[in-house]
Write an enzyme that holds these catalytic residues in place. Structure first.
Site, PDB file in Angstrom:
ATOM      1  N   GLU A 110       0.827  -1.209   0.000  1.00 20.19           N
ATOM      2  CA  GLU A 110       0.000   0.000   0.000  1.00 20.19           C
ATOM      3  C   GLU A 110       0.868   1.269   0.000  1.00 20.19           C
ATOM      4  O   GLU A 110       0.647   2.174   0.805  1.00 20.19           O
ATOM      5  CB  GLU A 110      -0.945   0.001   1.210  1.00 20.19           C
ATOM      6  CG  GLU A 110      -1.817  -1.236   1.283  1.00 20.19           C
ATOM      7  CD  GLU A 110      -2.931  -1.126   2.318  1.00 20.19           C
ATOM      8  OE1 GLU A 110      -2.775  -0.365   3.296  1.00 20.19           O
ATOM      9  OE2 GLU A 110      -3.978  -1.783   2.143  1.00 20.19           O
ATOM     10  N   GLU A 142      -6.053  -8.318   0.100  1.00 18.90           N
ATOM     11  CA  GLU A 142      -6.516  -8.402   1.492  1.00 18.90           C
ATOM     12  C   GLU A 142      -8.009  -8.124   1.537  1.00 18.90           C
ATOM     13  O   GLU A 142      -8.488  -7.172   0.927  1.00 18.90           O
ATOM     14  CB  GLU A 142      -5.833  -7.348   2.377  1.00 18.90           C
ATOM     15  CG  GLU A 142      -4.326  -7.467   2.486  1.00 18.90           C
ATOM     16  CD  GLU A 142      -3.716  -6.380   3.388  1.00 18.90           C
ATOM     17  OE1 GLU A 142      -4.467  -5.647   4.064  1.00 18.90           O
ATOM     18  OE2 GLU A 142      -2.486  -6.268   3.392  1.00 18.90           O
TER      19      GLU A 142
END
Ligand SMILES: *[C@@H]1O[C@H](CO)[C@@H](O)[C@H](O)[C@H]1NC(C)=O
Ligand SMILES: *[C@@H]1O[C@H](CO)[C@@H](O)[C@H](O)[C@H]1NC(C)=O
Ligand SMILES: *[C@@H]1O[C@H](CO)[C@@H](O)[C@H](O)[C@H]1NC(C)=O
Ligand SMILES: *[C@@H]1O[C@H](CO)[C@@H](O)[C@H](O)[C@H]1NC(C)=O
Length: 490
Positions: A121, A266
């Site tokens: 991220e 995720e």
């Protein structure tokens, strides 16, 4: 068919029978930001026992990766954010990384490495652009190193992104596009991925949609079709996961790569540390999500099977709580590898408790509590603040599992957490003479006062690690020889 081929076929068949138990394509994230990580071989056993055949890691720790050798489990290894600059600034570093952390593991009976995740991220708005310059060059260098090592066809590099890299001003998926401040960078990157037949990886969190916005429609967080649908042209969305995913599909389309493969890096629901983080809601989320996975229904714009990694396998008591107290409670399993709630890995209404970790060793059954004789707590609180800051008090948050403890219970909880995280060091259980050791379980009906496990980080002293690795490799070689021979005996 030769005898060996026959046996190979039998083994392949047996593996299939085992794997049929889990929804096809379900993987899990295995993070290790824990004070007492479980030994990798035990975790690998747990994955196998539950029929989980894909795992995503956050680094390429050699002990963890080696433990996956010969397991048949498909692996995502990762370059952490703090190594992006090294990978970006010098191709030689990327080449070394691939050699040491990918190529080494790709021998017969080795590790099935499928992807390299470059960063984690990195464009998250809260990083203030720290990794904007390095991520794409690092991705290119890693992919080139894979290509030059002759692995370009089988191992793909990608970047796991937070869903905040795209947005839709109207909340309708068809209005979706990459975030305006990084639009050019994202467009270049997804075109690079497309040229290399690499997937786009995105993390999607219905829980965080709910957490971030008090007015977010609660029912829309779950996949069980109880909410008011969101209409987008001819398409109706019944849950935020689908809407979010299709916002990405639109963003990719507008960036010129409408068919780029998507992997959900995720997705999951935490069980503690917030009013919406508890076992009932986590179960509701997973029940709906697994049923959806089992039906292979995909999303309105991308029907069919989804490629997904659940977040997460285990609780991690040292994760940053900056995003929220729930951060340490994402596990399907507790810190010690015990399952938290029945799950339906088949998605067909076959609820059962996942199989817990086998062979985990606990520290002695003892707890460190505030002495009952201490009545004036004025001098206790500074100790509590200190102990909390270096241990884990996230379950004491309001509306969390230990949120209802009285003052005595709260102080005791903190003393015990600190004591356990310090490996039950008796000197820690002092707090100016206000604490005492007890052997009676201090847990309440809802609040677990844990006894820590023997940490794998301690069980093999660091200087013995190379020897242990060599031994491990020797054993796995021997096993590789023995197993075919055992099968021949049958
Ligand atoms: C390989 O990965 C490990 C663990 O993430 C890291 O510590 C090491 O520096 C990497 N090797 C190279 C050559 O970059
Ligand atoms: C980003 O900026 C904010 C506000 O200026 C600051 O509080 C935060 O620490 C910064 N984060 C990082 C990772 O630099
Ligand atoms: C509790 O202890 C503090 C500090 O020693 C003291 O100032 C305070 O008066 C005490 N309170 C009571 C109710 O005894
Ligand atoms: C203490 O009790 C709790 C709640 O009943 C239980 O989950 C936990 O396993 C017990 N701890 C030990 C070490 O027996």
């Amino acid at each position: 068919m030769k005898r060996q081929e026959f046996h190979a076929a039998i083994r392949a068949f047996c593996l299939c029978v085992v794997y049929v138990n889990a929804v096809c394509g379900i993987g899990v994230n295995w993070g290790t930001i824990a004070s007492h990580p479980i030994a990798p071989p035990i975790v690998v056993g747990m994955l196998k026992d539950n029929g989980i055949n894909k795992v995503k890691l956050f680094d390429a720790d050699p002990w963890t990766v080696t433990a996956l050798a010969g397991s048949g489990i498909e692996v995502v290894v990762a370059v952490p954010n703090d190594m992006l600059h090294r990978m970006a600034s010098d191709y030689g570093n990327a080449k070394e990384w691939v050699k040491e952390n990918v190529t080494t593991h790709l021998h017969d009976g080795g590790v099935k490495i499928k992807y390299v995740a470059v960063g984690n991220e990195p464009f998250l708005a809260s990083y203030n652009g720290s990794f904007l310059g390095d991520t794409f060059p690092a991705l290119k260098n890693i992919q080139r190193a894979l290509d030059e090592a002759g692995l370009g066809e089988t191992v793909k590099a990608t970047v796991p992104h937070n869903a905040d890299v795209y947005e839709s001003p109207s909340n309708q998926p068809s209005d979706g596009a990459f975030r305006s401040d990084i639009q050019k960078l994202m467009t270049d990157m997804v075109n690079f991925l497309d040229q290399h037949q690499s997937p786009f990886m995105v993390n999607i969190y219905p829980f965080l949609s709910l957490y971030a916005n008090d007015h977010f429609p609660f029912e829309f967080s779950f996949c069980d079709q109880q909410g008011q649908p969101l209409t987008d042209g001819a398409v109706q969305y019944t849950n935020v996961f689908d809407a979010n995913y299709d916002t990405l599909v639109w963003s990719l389309k507008k960036a010129g790569v409408p068919n780029l493969k998507i992997i959900v890096g995720e997705v999951g629901w935490p069980t503690d540390g917030n009013k919406n983080a508890n076992i009932d809601l986590a179960k509701r989320f997973y029940d709906g999500f697994m049923a959806k996975m089992a039906k292979n229904e995909g999303t309105p714009l991308r029907p069919g099977s989804l490629d997904v990694y659940l977040f997460s396998l285990l609780d991690e008591d040292m994760k940053s709580i900056a995003p929220g107290m729930f951060e340490r409670h994402w596990g399907i399993f507790r810190y010690d590898g015990k399952p938290k709630f029945p799950m339906d890995f088949t998605g067909e209404g076959q609820d059962k408790l996942p199989i817990g970790a086998k062979g985990v060793q606990y520290l002695p059954k003892q707890w460190c509590l505030l002495k009952k004789s201490v009545k004036n707590l004025t001098t206790v609180w500074p100790h509590v603040d200190y102990a909390c800051s270096i241990s884990d008090c996230s379950s004491m948050e309001l509306k969390s599992s230990c949120g209802d403890l009285d003052s005595y219970g709260r102080v005791s909880y903190v003393f015990n957490m600190h004591f356990q995280m310090q490996d039950q060091d008796v000197e820690v259980c002092d707090f100016n003479g206000m604490a005492e050791l007890v052997s009676e379980n201090a847990s309440t009906a809802t609040c677990l006062f844990p006894v820590q496990i023997v940490s794998s980080a301690n069980s093999i002293p660091f200087h013995c690690l190379p020897a242990a690795l060599v031994l491990g490799i020797l054993i796995s070689h021997l096993m590789g020889r023995l197993i075919p021979e055992l099968i021949h005996l049958v």
